[in-house]
Design a protein around this motif. Structure first.
Motif, PDB file in Angstrom:
ATOM      1  N   LEU A  52       0.970  -1.280  -0.073  1.00  0.00           N
ATOM      2  CA  LEU A  52      -0.005   0.082  -0.155  1.00  0.00           C
ATOM      3  C   LEU A  52       0.980   1.218  -0.047  1.00  0.00           C
ATOM      4  N   ARG A  54       3.596   1.438  -1.754  1.00  0.00           N
ATOM      5  CA  ARG A  54       4.393   1.357  -3.120  1.00  0.00           C
ATOM      6  C   ARG A  54       3.205   2.060  -3.935  1.00  0.00           C
ATOM      7  N   PHE A  55       2.086   1.793  -3.529  1.00  0.00           N
ATOM      8  CA  PHE A  55       0.716   2.171  -4.452  1.00  0.00           C
ATOM      9  C   PHE A  55       0.373   3.665  -4.021  1.00  0.00           C
ATOM     10  N   ILE A  57      -1.045   4.829  -1.046  1.00  0.00           N
ATOM     11  CA  ILE A  57      -2.209   4.681  -0.334  1.00  0.00           C
ATOM     12  C   ILE A  57      -1.812   5.097   1.284  1.00  0.00           C
ATOM     13  N   GLN A  83      -1.058   7.889  -6.991  1.00  0.00           N
ATOM     14  CA  GLN A  83      -2.214   7.297  -6.752  1.00  0.00           C
ATOM     15  C   GLN A  83      -3.213   8.474  -6.769  1.00  0.00           C
ATOM     16  N   VAL A  86      -4.252   8.468 -10.243  1.00  0.00           N
ATOM     17  CA  VAL A  86      -4.929   7.136 -10.872  1.00  0.00           C
ATOM     18  C   VAL A  86      -6.419   7.126 -10.261  1.00  0.00           C
ATOM     19  N   ARG A  87      -6.577   7.695  -9.301  1.00  0.00           N
ATOM     20  CA  ARG A  87      -7.882   7.688  -8.767  1.00  0.00           C
ATOM     21  C   ARG A  87      -8.704   8.829  -9.625  1.00  0.00           C
ATOM     22  N   ALA A  88      -8.132   9.738 -10.218  1.00  0.00           N
ATOM     23  CA  ALA A  88      -8.672  10.643 -10.851  1.00  0.00           C
ATOM     24  C   ALA A  88      -8.804  10.253 -12.530  1.00  0.00           C
ATOM     25  N   LEU A  91      -3.702   9.169 -14.843  1.00  0.00           N
ATOM     26  CA  LEU A  91      -2.313   8.866 -14.717  1.00  0.00           C
ATOM     27  C   LEU A  91      -1.369   9.189 -16.277  1.00  0.00           C
TER      28      LEU A  91
END
Lengths: 107, 138
Positions: A52, A54-55, A57, A83, A86-88, A91
């Protein structure tokens, strides 16, 4: 090994009992959330929680997690920004594959 | 008729008790859900092939295409999980549409394969073998 959430995140099942509960909830189409989501500041203790970090989060909460993630503070900050992208859905920076900005209608 | 755009849709799988967005997704295809049927015709029947519903619902695999990046946490998780074997499963997953609807499922197997398109960037296809039924938002 412990990590601390930086971004709010939905919880996923981990133990057999949680998987059973997850399956029951989704088969009944029970109202969300099936378990309380993780909030910024929450601490998770899990042998895989370094992923997490690394991601982007979480950030490490103990030395074991920091060492396993193997990232500098700058790299952790970069992962958190990634991240968020990514969520938006933004990326790649390529408008043909990224999600549009909020309010944009690209149809 | 409603038209729901695909941009902004997300694929999430559970990593360390956390539903995590799979990064760099270019496209994905939800599994086909179908009633399982069986041919019940016998060799001495007339020409029309008869079939019966077995009572089972069969869900095919889910596949997603990502930009390949060997340093990405997504790629690392997929390859590590495949090499861990059966103890890594099941893994819960979710597809969130751009209209915020959610389809949920459980994964019992993963695959990954790289591809080199004639133009553009290296890609990888992630395959997910599901158990049971996918639960649709509607």
């Amino acid at each position: 090994m412990k990590a601390q959430y930086v971004l709010p995140t939905d919880r996923g099942p981990d133990t057999p009992a949680e998987h059973k509960h997850w399956d029951e909830c989704r088969q009944k189409r029970a109202p969300k959330p099936w378990l309380p989501p993780w909030k910024p500041g929450d601490v998770i203790e899990h042998p895989e929680c370094w992923r997490l970090v690394r991601f982007g989060i979480c950030k490490p909460f103990d030395e074991e997690c920091r060492q396993r993630a193997g990232m500098t503070d700058e790299q952790i900050a970069e992962a958190i920004e990634m991240q968020k992208a990514v969520r938006a859905g933004q990326l790649t920076g390529d408008p043909t594959v990224d999600a549009p900005d909020e309010g944009d209608d690209d149809e | 008729m409603a038209r729901i755009r695909t941009k902004g849709a997300k694929l999430q799988i559970t990593i360390s008790s956390t539903l995590t967005d799979i990064a760099q997704i270019i496209s994905f295809t939800e599994p086909t859900t179908e009633n399982q049927v069986e041919v019940t015709a016998t060799i001495d029947d007339s020409v029309g092939v008869t079939k019966s519903n077995t009572g089972y619902v069969d869900t095919s695999d889910l596949s997603a295409e990502i930009f390949f990046d060997k340093a990405s946490a997504t790629h690392e998780f997929i390859t590590d999980t495949i090499q861990t074997g059966a103890t890594a499963y099941p893994i819960a997953g979710k597809i969130i549409g751009s209209d915020s609807t959610e389809d949920t499922f459980s994964i019992v197997g993963l695959s990954i394969s790289k591809s080199f398109p004639e133009r553009g960037f290296q890609r990888a296809t992630i395959g997910m073998k599901l158990t049971g039924q996918i639960t649709y938002a509607t």
